[in-house]
Design a protein around this motif. Structure first.
Motif, PDB file in Angstrom:
ATOM      1  N   LYS A   9       0.824  -1.222   0.000  1.00 51.26           N
ATOM      2  CA  LYS A   9       0.000   0.000   0.000  1.00 51.26           C
ATOM      3  C   LYS A   9       0.852   1.265   0.000  1.00 51.26           C
ATOM      4  O   LYS A   9       0.429   2.275  -0.549  1.00 51.26           O
ATOM      5  CB  LYS A   9      -0.985  -0.019   1.167  1.00 51.26           C
ATOM      6  CG  LYS A   9      -0.377   0.041   2.555  1.00 51.26           C
ATOM      7  CD  LYS A   9      -1.482  -0.048   3.580  1.00 51.26           C
ATOM      8  CE  LYS A   9      -1.087  -0.271   4.994  1.00 51.26           C
ATOM      9  NZ  LYS A   9      -0.011   0.378   5.625  1.00 51.26           N
ATOM     10  N   THR A  55      -2.497  -0.779  -5.621  1.00 51.51           N
ATOM     11  CA  THR A  55      -3.241  -1.865  -4.983  1.00 51.51           C
ATOM     12  C   THR A  55      -2.467  -3.165  -5.199  1.00 51.51           C
ATOM     13  O   THR A  55      -1.620  -3.260  -6.108  1.00 51.51           O
ATOM     14  CB  THR A  55      -4.637  -2.033  -5.611  1.00 51.51           C
ATOM     15  OG1 THR A  55      -4.467  -2.430  -6.979  1.00 51.51           O
ATOM     16  CG2 THR A  55      -5.457  -0.764  -5.521  1.00 51.51           C
ATOM     17  N   LEU A  67      -6.680  -5.627  -1.972  1.00 50.76           N
ATOM     18  CA  LEU A  67      -6.514  -4.184  -2.169  1.00 50.76           C
ATOM     19  C   LEU A  67      -5.141  -3.702  -1.711  1.00 50.76           C
ATOM     20  O   LEU A  67      -4.596  -2.767  -2.282  1.00 50.76           O
ATOM     21  CB  LEU A  67      -7.613  -3.432  -1.410  1.00 50.76           C
ATOM     22  CG  LEU A  67      -9.031  -3.577  -1.985  1.00 50.76           C
ATOM     23  CD1 LEU A  67     -10.053  -2.973  -1.046  1.00 50.76           C
ATOM     24  CD2 LEU A  67      -9.122  -2.922  -3.359  1.00 50.76           C
ATOM     25  N   TYR A  68      -4.576  -4.341  -0.713  1.00 50.63           N
ATOM     26  CA  TYR A  68      -3.372  -3.776  -0.090  1.00 50.63           C
ATOM     27  C   TYR A  68      -2.136  -4.666  -0.136  1.00 50.63           C
ATOM     28  O   TYR A  68      -1.045  -4.234   0.216  1.00 50.63           O
ATOM     29  CB  TYR A  68      -3.667  -3.464   1.392  1.00 50.63           C
ATOM     30  CG  TYR A  68      -4.990  -2.765   1.571  1.00 50.63           C
ATOM     31  CD1 TYR A  68      -5.155  -1.455   1.124  1.00 50.63           C
ATOM     32  CD2 TYR A  68      -6.081  -3.409   2.154  1.00 50.63           C
ATOM     33  CE1 TYR A  68      -6.370  -0.817   1.257  1.00 50.63           C
ATOM     34  CE2 TYR A  68      -7.303  -2.772   2.293  1.00 50.63           C
ATOM     35  CZ  TYR A  68      -7.445  -1.475   1.839  1.00 50.63           C
ATOM     36  OH  TYR A  68      -8.647  -0.845   1.961  1.00 50.63           O
TER      37      TYR A  68
END
Ligand SMILES: Cc1ncc(COP(=O)(O)O)c(C=O)c1O
Length: 490
Positions: free
Chosen positions: A330, A335, A356-357
């Motif tokens: 992140k 992403t 996402l991270y």
């Protein structure tokens, strides 16, 4: 027992060597009748043991010969009273565990971040899930397992539950204090079912988290195919008798299993067990060394963080599997999915999963220092290419949605009358289908839960960055199936 022996694989080889005239399925008959391009690619050897449950080759549904011997060797290797082979992955073994202890209306205590196979089993069995909040790691944006405290509270409130299901270790390799959890559940005579999809190897090295069987759990669904060297789809179900009965489990697994069991998969389980039992420790040792090397070098790269033992010490992070490389990206302002795609396009590297991270890379006996070097080199190049534009990038902020409220049992919701509404209109309604990102296959919403604006935003966020959101009948997720509402007629 001699763990160097492979009764099932050897039995198949001896049978094939006799070159029998086959008037039985599979109709390709040693590959002769198969598409030639496929035959040449897959090879005659593999096709010669793609056999079926004829007399000399035993029957997974009623084992009394070479399959039984292979399962007994596996039981000894894993410290179980009985081992059942599964040709339907760990999903099949998990469904068997849940359906072995629950009948309609029974309570089962489960963490909310369970794999979809557990929720499917809950729908099939008609059990009522009692959810435990998994511990959320706000820094990484992932959920861990359940804490001992949460288990204690759940058992105090629901001493009549028919089972406690624990994911150990998690997909990301984080383990709870399983022994303590098992002891607490057993003080209520409640069996512990472990989703050990990501932990087949941990049984074979003391430096890895405690395995389900070592902790005294009653059942464990263990993916030999994921990290133990057998072929995709082959798993085992280990059990310790006492609170569960092997005979009952055999009946349930048989109900859920194809009658055309693949002998290639079964033989690969037999051989993987030999390798784990005889060389598991030394293989794990080498893999841990490789992963540690990778972790150290990734942590020298700006804006990347590869999780190590500093994660330990909270109630949910009792132990961890160092062969998993959880890489938080992140701070690159990217992403996990963007990093996954970048690695694919620039280095032909495929990761285990991205979210996402983070990205997750697994290191196994199939790796060498060469692959580790390429991964580190790729990540270094990516990081330095980002550093040049740091002023215009910004670290992503982690947010994890709250767990939705369950308004109806998943089974009632699944079988209710439904209507299709746009995703925007679905807020406040009860969902009748699953929504999950796969991998890891953990539901964002399960049938029976009330959809919140936060859930809708989270689904859209995952879709926008390109993550594989699956489950609903509408693959584009423009619409969603919700429980039909009957409004008063004016
Ligand atoms: C935590 C967990 N449990 C169960 C499964 C199901 O395993 P299988 O793919 O062998 O059916 C998976 C698969 O990814 C998983 O991640």
């Amino acid at each position: 027992m001699n763990q160097n022996e492979t009764p099932l694989f050897t039995g198949l080889l001896e049978h094939a060597k006799k070159n029998p005239i086959q008037f039985h399925i599979p109709g390709h008959k040693k590959g002769v009748g198969i598409d030639p391009e496929f035959r040449d690619f897959i090879g005659k050897n593999a096709l010669s043991i793609d056999l079926i449950n004829i007399g000399p080759l035993d029957d997974l549904h009623h084992p009394h010969g070479i399959i039984e011997e292979a399962q007994q060797l596996a039981a000894e290797a894993f410290g179980a009273d009985h081992t059942f082979f599964s040709v339907q992955g760990t999903s099949g073994a998990i469904m068997t565990m849940v359906m072995s202890v629950c009948k309609p209306g029974d309570k089962i205590i489960v963490p909310r971040n369970v794999h979809k196979s557990i929720m499917s089993a809950i729908i099939f069995s008609g059990a009522t899930p009692i959810f435990i909040h998994p511990a959320i790691d706000k820094n990484l944006g992932i959920s861990h397992g359940i804490t001992t405290d949460a288990v204690r509270k759940a058992l105090e409130a629901h001493p009549d539950a028919k089972g406690l299901l624990v994911i150990n270790p998690t997909y990301f390799g984080i383990a709870a204090n399983l022994k303590e959890i098992v002891d607490i559940a057993h003080s209520y005579d409640i069996p512990v079912l472990v989703d050990e999809a990501h932990g087949v190897h941990i049984h074979f090295h003391d430096g890895l988290p405690m395995s389900a069987m070592q902790a005294g759990a009653d059942m464990a669904a263990t993916s030999v195919h994921k990290l133990g060297g057998s072929m995709t789809q082959s798993s085992i179900l280990n059990i310790k008798e006492g609170l569960v009965s092997a005979k009952h489990v055999q009946a349930i697994i048989s109900m859920l299993t194809t009658t055309s069991t693949s002998y290639l998969l079964l033989a690969s389980l037999d051989c993987a067990r030999r390798q784990l039992a005889t060389k598991g420790k030394e293989l794990a040792e080498r893999v841990m060394g490789l992963a540690d090397l990778a972790r150290k070098r990734i942590n020298e790269i700006p804006n990347l963080y590869c999780v190590g033992e500093e994660i330990l010490g909270t109630k949910a992070t009792y132990d961890y599997d160092p062969t998993k490389l959880i890489i938080s990206v992140k701070d690159l302002g990217l992403t996990g999915y963007e990093v996954e795609v970048w690695l694919r396009e620039h280095y032909t590297i495929e990761v285990e999963l991205s979210d996402l991270y983070n990205i997750l890379c697994i290191v196994t006996p199939g790796d060498t220092e060469e692959e580790i070097n390429i991964l580190v080199e790729a990540l270094r190049e990516l990081s330095y290419s980002r550093t040049e534009i740091t002023s215009s990038t910004k670290a992503l902020e982690v947010h994890v949605p709250n767990i939705p409220l369950l308004a109806l049992s998943p089974r009632d919701a699944f079988y209710s009358e439904v209507e299709v509404v746009s995703i925007e209109e679905s807020v406040g309604r009860i969902i009748a289908e699953f929504v999950m990102v796969y991998p890891p296959g953990i539901p964002i919403l399960i049938p029976g839960e009330i959809i919140s604006q936060e859930n809708v935003d989270y689904i859209k966020e995952n879709l926008e960055v390109g993550l594989p959101v699956q489950g609903p009948e509408d693959p584009e997720l423009k619409t969603i199936r919700v429980i039909k509402e009957y409004r008063a007629i004016k």
